[in-house]
Each structure stands twice: as C-alpha cells, then as structure tokens.
Motif scaffolding. Structure first.
Motif, mmCIF file in Angstrom:
data_model
loop_
_atom_site.group_PDB
_atom_site.id
_atom_site.type_symbol
_atom_site.label_atom_id
_atom_site.label_comp_id
_atom_site.label_asym_id
_atom_site.label_seq_id
_atom_site.Cartn_x
_atom_site.Cartn_y
_atom_site.Cartn_z
ATOM 1 N N ARG A 17 0.743 -1.391 0.141
ATOM 2 C CA ARG A 17 -0.013 0.075 0.058
ATOM 3 C C ARG A 17 0.713 1.091 0.007
ATOM 4 O O ARG A 17 0.578 2.237 -0.533
ATOM 5 N N PHE A 20 1.721 1.867 -3.665
ATOM 6 C CA PHE A 20 0.785 2.505 -4.153
ATOM 7 C C PHE A 20 0.537 3.740 -3.983
ATOM 8 O O PHE A 20 0.063 4.686 -5.043
ATOM 9 N N TYR A 24 0.669 6.848 -6.643
ATOM 10 C CA TYR A 24 -0.204 7.993 -6.682
ATOM 11 C C TYR A 24 0.043 9.460 -6.698
ATOM 12 O O TYR A 24 -0.075 10.134 -7.557
ATOM 13 N N ARG A 42 -13.813 19.805 -13.438
ATOM 14 C CA ARG A 42 -12.999 19.375 -12.130
ATOM 15 C C ARG A 42 -13.424 18.089 -11.454
ATOM 16 O O ARG A 42 -12.818 17.113 -11.163
ATOM 17 N N GLU A 46 -11.828 14.654 -11.125
ATOM 18 C CA GLU A 46 -11.388 13.811 -9.962
ATOM 19 C C GLU A 46 -11.988 12.228 -9.769
ATOM 20 O O GLU A 46 -11.525 11.259 -9.361
ATOM 21 N N LEU A 49 -10.269 10.038 -11.915
ATOM 22 C CA LEU A 49 -8.726 9.804 -11.590
ATOM 23 C C LEU A 49 -8.957 8.644 -10.234
ATOM 24 O O LEU A 49 -8.019 7.813 -10.358
ATOM 25 N N GLN A 50 -10.176 8.806 -9.531
ATOM 26 C CA GLN A 50 -10.095 7.794 -8.653
ATOM 27 C C GLN A 50 -10.429 6.432 -8.837
ATOM 28 O O GLN A 50 -9.866 5.486 -8.642
ATOM 29 N N PHE A 53 -7.002 5.026 -10.249
ATOM 30 C CA PHE A 53 -6.299 4.602 -9.506
ATOM 31 C C PHE A 53 -6.875 3.095 -8.602
ATOM 32 O O PHE A 53 -5.999 2.153 -8.202
ATOM 33 N N VAL A 54 -8.041 3.026 -8.568
ATOM 34 C CA VAL A 54 -8.761 1.720 -8.102
ATOM 35 C C VAL A 54 -8.337 0.676 -9.105
ATOM 36 O O VAL A 54 -7.835 -0.465 -8.724
ATOM 37 N N TRP A 57 -4.929 -0.197 -8.799
ATOM 38 C CA TRP A 57 -4.663 -1.141 -7.812
ATOM 39 C C TRP A 57 -5.117 -2.879 -8.021
ATOM 40 O O TRP A 57 -4.454 -3.718 -7.667
ATOM 41 N N SER B 67 -7.582 17.282 -5.644
ATOM 42 C CA SER B 67 -7.587 17.670 -4.191
ATOM 43 C C SER B 67 -7.124 16.884 -3.305
ATOM 44 O O SER B 67 -7.147 15.427 -3.781
ATOM 45 N N LYS B 69 -8.790 15.191 -0.876
ATOM 46 C CA LYS B 69 -9.715 14.370 -0.456
ATOM 47 C C LYS B 69 -9.783 12.850 -1.803
ATOM 48 O O LYS B 69 -10.040 11.997 -1.206
ATOM 49 N N SER B 70 -9.039 13.249 -2.856
ATOM 50 C CA SER B 70 -9.175 12.055 -3.511
ATOM 51 C C SER B 70 -8.473 10.980 -3.260
ATOM 52 O O SER B 70 -8.950 9.791 -3.470
ATOM 53 N N TRP B 71 -7.508 11.127 -2.460
ATOM 54 C CA TRP B 71 -6.695 9.933 -1.987
ATOM 55 C C TRP B 71 -7.310 9.175 -0.870
ATOM 56 O O TRP B 71 -7.402 8.070 -0.806
ATOM 57 N N GLN B 73 -10.723 9.209 -0.683
ATOM 58 C CA GLN B 73 -11.631 8.508 -1.430
ATOM 59 C C GLN B 73 -11.508 7.259 -1.915
ATOM 60 O O GLN B 73 -11.840 6.201 -2.053
ATOM 61 N N ILE B 74 -9.931 7.175 -2.627
ATOM 62 C CA ILE B 74 -9.499 5.998 -3.195
ATOM 63 C C ILE B 74 -9.234 4.697 -2.140
ATOM 64 O O ILE B 74 -9.805 3.897 -2.194
ATOM 65 N N ARG B 77 -12.799 3.530 -1.247
ATOM 66 C CA ARG B 77 -13.432 2.591 -2.160
ATOM 67 C C ARG B 77 -12.550 1.267 -2.364
ATOM 68 O O ARG B 77 -13.256 0.283 -2.712
ATOM 69 N N LEU B 78 -11.395 1.526 -1.700
ATOM 70 C CA LEU B 78 -10.680 -0.070 -1.855
ATOM 71 C C LEU B 78 -10.998 -0.555 -0.323
ATOM 72 O O LEU B 78 -10.544 -1.943 -0.094
ATOM 73 N N TRP B 80 -10.064 0.314 2.541
ATOM 74 C CA TRP B 80 -9.139 0.419 3.549
ATOM 75 C C TRP B 80 -9.539 1.484 4.343
ATOM 76 O O TRP B 80 -9.863 2.740 4.159
#
Lengths: 178, 237
Positions: A17, A20, A24, A42, A46, A49-50, A53-54, A57, B67, B69-71, B73-74, B77-78, B80
């Motif tokens: 992690r 990871f 990121y 935006r 975003e 982008l999430q 990255f999901v 992973w 922003s 908060k993106s990290w 939220q990732i 979602r995983l 964690w």
C-alpha cells in the motif's frame, strides 16, 4: 534509493500500500490535467482519477514492464475511462458548452503546433498536417470531441472528418515513432 | 470465445487502434474493442505502443494535483479504513518496539566488551534457487543478494555449479519464470564453479516475482537444470 514508477507499480502488484500511495503521488499530477482537458469538469476529472487508481490497484499484476512504462500504462487506463464516460452519455457534450468555450478550444487547437504546448518531433509532425486536419486530430485526441461534434465545429461533412482523422492518426503515429 | 481471423490482420488492427485511441469509436464499439484487447495480447501491446506515441501530444500539459480528498476516497473505495494515527495498532506496536529497543540498548551498553567487536561480512540472501536435472549429476545454486550490506549496494546474482552439466560444455542461459508465467533470460551461464554478476534494474524488478529457474541450452532449447525459486525475505525498498 529513488524508486521508479515501474518499481512502485511492481510493489503495488505485491499488495504494498505504501508503494501504491507513492505511485499515486508521482502519477496523479501528470494524469489529472489530461482528464481535466478531456472532461472540462474538475469534479468529473477527480472521479475518473479515483476510478483510474482503483483499477491500477486491482490490475497491477497485469502490468508488463516489457510492453510499456508505468506512466503509459496508467495514462492509457485513465484516458479510456474518460473516453468511455464521454461516449456513454447519449447527450453531446458540446451541447453543454457555451459558444465561447468551443471557440476557445478551437482557437487552442489552431495554435497547438506553434505554441509552447509541444516541442520538437511532435511539433514537426503536426506541422505536416493540413490546418483543418491538425485541428480535427487535436480536438479529438486531446479534447475528446466526437466525430459529429467536429462536423459542427469545423463545418465539414462527416465523411471528410472521418477520413482526416483516420489518415491523420496514421500519419502522426508513423511520424512520431520514426 | 474464438476470435475471427480478420482481427489478426495487422492493417485492421492498426485501424481499430487508431479509432479507439482517438476516441472515434462509439461506446458499444469500445466495449467490443475491450473484449478483443483482453483476448489478443498482441493487440494490447500495439495499443500501448500507440498510446506511448500519442501521449507526446499531452506531454507539455502543466502538472496539476487533484484535491487532497481524492486519495482518501480511493482508500475508502478500496475498503481501507482511514484511521487516525492514535487508532493505528502499528503506532502502539512501534511505540512498544521503541521502548524495548531502548531498554535493550541500555543493557548492551552496560555489558559491552570492545575486544569482541568484529566487523560483520554477512550479506543476507533475498532469493535462492537450487537447480537439478534428470540427465546430469550437476546442480546449480543461484542466490540474489546485495553486493554489500549497505542499503544502496547493487543487487548481485551468485551462481555455484557443482560440476559441468555436460561433457561438451554446451552454452546455456539462466531463465527465470515469474508468478504470472512470464519468462526472462538472466544471461549466459559459464560452466565453471562460481560466478557472479550484477543485476540490471529490470532484472532485479523481474526477479521479485520469480518462482522458477531453468538452465536452458542455447542451441537445442533443452532444459538442462531446473528448480523452484524462493523468496527468503520479504522484499523491501
């Protein structure tokens, strides 16, 4: 030791992690502007982008160092998630734009090859395309315009736009890779 | 599902990739293309080449961070759980470990004898493989380790061969297979008892997923020796 994105991705595939998170932090500032340019929003960028990255992973074990760099692999995931999103909605995206917004992007695409956006080889390859064809390639690839939107923006028939894009993409890849 | 033969045609493949990359395909066509990409590895490889070429068009886009908060939220979602530092069990473990270490050091200082101080030459091995063959008595031991015990020392592979694998001493190379079934050569192996070479970054990266090693004859492609590769300690940066 400074780790490359490829090493971070390899460690991500092993469930690390921390690696990871480092990946990121390294890639998101490069991928996010690409998504912003495609989506013009935006919040949507975003969200994508999430999603990207999901997926990175979840699919890190599928990454093959011999086929591409870590950035190209991640960038490809991001771009195609964005294009899926654009093509999935039945509404044409440009219907939500003001005339001024479209005009600005068309202007940007016109100036693309002569501005500081690109350098060297890409610049040289783009300059070998005819003006309208160059605009079609840039509006389509960088800004996510679909064929019918280009018909309206560039005022040319659909057949012409299709042909420009097909030949333009072929020429650009050949030119850039040589 | 069997793929129609026409999708193996390089001209059609190129057209499909350009149409997919430029975003010209409809959503439904994109879904079909995705199915093809999963079934045709060579098509996926060509897609990545095209993306690498075209990404130059975006190369000079100014970097911009999303922003903060993106990290978060990732992570969410995983699945964690995002914890505060005082909620983390590792914090308490680390605190206990630090306390124990301090006590240990305090005791060590009190019983320390300078004449017993000997420099350690011990370099821990990270990966090891023992290769044996059906038609030969020879064995090859392969070990991967740092050149020295310094953290940034280059990674080395040391090979120890018990005896030549054939009378003709045919040339052979060491191949490694990773957990995903990919194979990669580590280079030619000499028929001599001990040899050592420095691993490139990509070789080291690949070796971390190694599960199987083979010594393969260069000319005939015959497997001379083979064996499992084991990770002796969890790889860390």
């Amino acid at each position: 030791m400074n780790e490359t994105d490829e090493m971070l991705l390899a460690r991500t595939a092993m469930g690390d992690r921390e690696a990871f998170k480092s990946l990121y932090l390294s890639l998101s500032p490069k991928i996010f502007p690409v998504l912003m340019q495609l989506m013009h929003d935006r919040q949507l960028a975003e969200d994508l982008l999430q999603d990207t990255f999901v997926r990175i992973w979840e699919q890190a074990s599928r990454y093959d160092l011999n086929k591409s760099g870590a950035y190209t692999w991640s960038y490809t995931i991001a771009r195609h998630l964005a294009l899926d999103n654009l093509r999935r909605s039945s509404k044409r995206r440009t219907e939500q734009f003001t005339g001024a917004e479209i005009e600005l992007e068309v202007m940007e695409s016109k100036m693309f090859s002569s501005s500081s956006h690109t350098q060297g080889k890409v610049d040289n390859c783009l300059s070998q395309l005819k003006g309208d064809q160059r605009q079609a390639v840039i509006l389509s690839y960088c800004y996510g315009y679909e064929q019918r939107e280009l018909v309206g923006v560039l005022s040319h028939p659909l057949g012409t736009i299709k042909s420009w894009l097909r030949r333009g993409m072929e020429f650009m890849q050949q030119c850039v890779s040589h | 599902m069997r793929i129609p033969l026409r999708y193996h045609d390089p001209v059609l493949q190129k057209q499909l990739i350009h149409s997919y990359v430029s975003g010209l395909m409809s959503y439904r066509a994109r879904l079909r293309m995705r199915g093809l990409l999963q079934q045709l590895p060579e098509l996926e490889a060509k897609l990545l080449i095209a993306e690498a070429d075209f990404q130059l068009l975006n190369a000079n886009l100014e970097q911009a961070a999303p922003s903060a908060k993106s990290w978060t939220q990732i992570q969410s979602r995983l699945g964690w759980q995002v914890e505060r530092w005082w909620q983390k069990i590792n914090y308490w473990r680390a605190a206990s470990a630090a306390l124990s270490l301090s006590l240990l050091m305090a005791i060590t200082v009190q019983v320390y004898h300078p004449e017993q101080d000997v420099l350690s030459e011990y370099v821990p091995i990270s990966y090891v493989g023992i290769l044996n063959g059906d038609d030969t008595e020879a064995s090859l031991a392969a070990a991967v380790h740092r050149a020295t015990d310094a953290e940034d020392a280059p990674w080395m592979m040391t090979l120890h061969l018990t005896q030549p694998w054939s009378e003709t001493a045919e040339s052979a190379s060491l191949w490694i297979t990773d957990s995903r079934g990919r194979k990669r050569s580590m280079g030619q192996v000499q028929s001599q008892d001990t040899q050592q070479f420095q691993l490139t970054d990509s070789q080291w990266q690949f070796i971390q997923g190694a599960v199987w090693m083979e010594l393969i004859a260069d000319n005939s492609g015959e497997v001379i020796l083979q064996g499992q590769c084991l990770s002796l300690k969890k790889w860390q940066s």
